[in-house]
Design an enzyme around this catalytic site. Structure first.
Site, PDB file in Angstrom:
ATOM      1  N   LYS A   1       0.975  -1.246   0.012  1.00  0.00           N
ATOM      2  CA  LYS A   1      -0.038   0.172  -0.124  1.00  0.00           C
ATOM      3  C   LYS A   1       0.762   1.398  -0.129  1.00  0.00           C
ATOM      4  O   LYS A   1       0.720   2.003   0.913  1.00  0.00           O
ATOM      5  CB  LYS A   1      -0.852   0.085   1.174  1.00  0.00           C
ATOM      6  CG  LYS A   1      -2.228  -0.849   0.822  1.00  0.00           C
ATOM      7  CD  LYS A   1      -3.181  -0.708   2.130  1.00  0.00           C
ATOM      8  CE  LYS A   1      -4.044   0.385   2.087  1.00  0.00           C
ATOM      9  NZ  LYS A   1      -5.043   0.638   1.063  1.00  0.00           N
TER      10      LYS A   1
HETATM   11  N1  PMP Z   1      -7.572  -2.330  -3.651  1.00  0.00           N
HETATM   12  C1  PMP Z   1      -6.842  -1.240  -3.370  1.00  0.00           C
HETATM   13  C2  PMP Z   1      -6.250  -0.645  -4.324  1.00  0.00           C
HETATM   14  C3  PMP Z   1      -7.303  -0.622  -2.110  1.00  0.00           C
HETATM   15  O1  PMP Z   1      -6.806   0.580  -1.857  1.00  0.00           O
HETATM   16  C4  PMP Z   1      -8.065  -1.039  -1.259  1.00  0.00           C
HETATM   17  C5  PMP Z   1      -8.329  -0.430   0.106  1.00  0.00           C
HETATM   18  N2  PMP Z   1      -7.497  -0.864   1.030  1.00  0.00           N
HETATM   19  C6  PMP Z   1      -8.535  -2.254  -1.437  1.00  0.00           C
HETATM   20  C7  PMP Z   1      -8.352  -2.940  -2.732  1.00  0.00           C
HETATM   21  C8  PMP Z   1      -9.527  -3.032  -0.426  1.00  0.00           C
HETATM   22  O2  PMP Z   1      -8.866  -3.583   0.619  1.00  0.00           O
HETATM   23  P1  PMP Z   1      -9.391  -3.986   2.005  1.00  0.00           P
HETATM   24  O3  PMP Z   1     -10.586  -4.626   1.829  1.00  0.00           O
HETATM   25  O4  PMP Z   1      -8.248  -4.582   2.865  1.00  0.00           O
HETATM   26  O5  PMP Z   1      -9.652  -2.593   2.578  1.00  0.00           O
END
Ligand code: PMP
Length: 303
Positions: A160
């Site tokens: 991230k």
């Molecule tokens: N894809 C991206 C690019 C994201 O930024 C997120 C948000 N964190 C998600 C998917 C969904 O991930 P999560 O379920 O862990 O929030």
């Protein structure tokens, strides 16, 4: 339908080793991360459970932060215990109520002019009182973005990395400028990757299908939970490469993410997918909402 401002910040933040009023948590314009995107962040949620407010899948979120640091090679000394303790201290200081969104960020904090990974890093955390990100009744109208998802040869999508989010921002901007709520992004091979900031699921003939981890996606924690609870319910799940054209011959599409929850999709480009949330989508929303009772082990109580 567009997303509305959906969150109000709490009064206190964790910044440079201390809990201080969020209004005082300020950075120099020379901060290296501001210029070169040298940071990683997390997005966690505190929800109401029968025993009080609790953080959903805390360990998994901390592990993803830890993995992001390793992937990018940041020299930040990561202590999972310290980050957890700071989250709980801040939640107490803010006297949070559920639902609350938690944003930890680890960023390159020195004022050195050149880009690079070596440098000083800081942890900061703030919290937001959240409401619905999207209006759940409407369903999302999304376009397929012309922007290609970041990939492992450029910015690893499994981390991230803050800098990587310009890719999501471009796709969201393209969508909004053309009257859509958000975007679906394709990977470098033209297969379906994910939403701009959400994972994507397709439902067809009772089966749940989602792009596999090698489709340049972020391994969403909501995604993983959906796959687990769908399997428990005997719903057939397929994690695999998904061709773009499959998007147009499905019964249902929905998106998943911590901030957004599970959100159904009404339209892709000019094609209607469904006029209401479908059977599988509704079932997953329902099962997800029942997790505090059905799977209390996934929640870390805020005491
Ligand atoms: N894809 C991206 C690019 C994201 O930024 C997120 C948000 N964190 C998600 C998917 C969904 O991930 P999560 O379920 O862990 O929030």
């Amino acid at each position: 339908m567009s997303s509305k401002p959906f969150a109000t910040p709490y009064d206190y933040a964790y910044f440079e080793g201390k809990i201080i009023p969020i209004k005082e948590a300020k950075l120099s314009i020379m901060t290296n991360a501001l210029h070169y995107g040298g940071g990683i962040y997390g997005g966690l949620k505190i929800v109401q459970t029968p025993t009080g407010p609790a953080v959903f899948r805390l360990e998994d979120h901390i592990k993803r932060l830890q993995d992001s640091i390793k992937i990018l090679g940041f020299p930040y000394k990561f202590s999972a215990e310290k980050i957890k303790a700071k989250i709980f201290d801040l939640a107490k200081k803010n006297k949070i109520s559920a639902p609350t969104y938690i944003r930890p960020i680890i960023y390159r904090s020195d004022l050195n002019l050149s880009p690079g990974i070596a440098g000083d890093y800081e942890l900061a955390i703030y919290m937001l009182k959240i409401e619905n990100y999207f209006d759940k009744n409407q369903g999302l109208k999304v376009c397929i973005s012309d922007w290609v998802r970041n990939n492992s040869k450029s910015i690893p999508p499994s981390s991230k990395a803050t800098g990587g989010y310009i890719n999501s921002a471009l796709a969201i901007n393209e969508a909004r400028q053309s009257g859509f709520d958000s975007a679906i992004m394709l990977d470098k091979n033209g297969d379906v990757s994910e939403g701009a900031v959400m994972n994507i699921f397709l439902a067809k003939e009772g089966k749940l299908i989602t792009p596999s981890l090698d489709s340049d996606i972020l391994g969403g924690i909501t995604r993983r939970t959906i796959l687990e609870i769908a399997s428990e319910q005997g719903i057939e799940v397929e994690e695999r490469k998904v061709k773009k054209e499959e998007l147009f011959a499905v019964d249902e599409i929905f998106f998943s993410g911590t901030a957004t929850g599970i959100t159904w999709c009404r339209q892709v480009n000019d094609k209607q997918i469904s006029s209401n949330p479908g059977t599988i989508t509704t079932k997953m929303v329902d099962l997800f909402a029942k997790l505090p009772k059905s799977h209390p082990e996934l929640f870390a109580k805020v005491t």
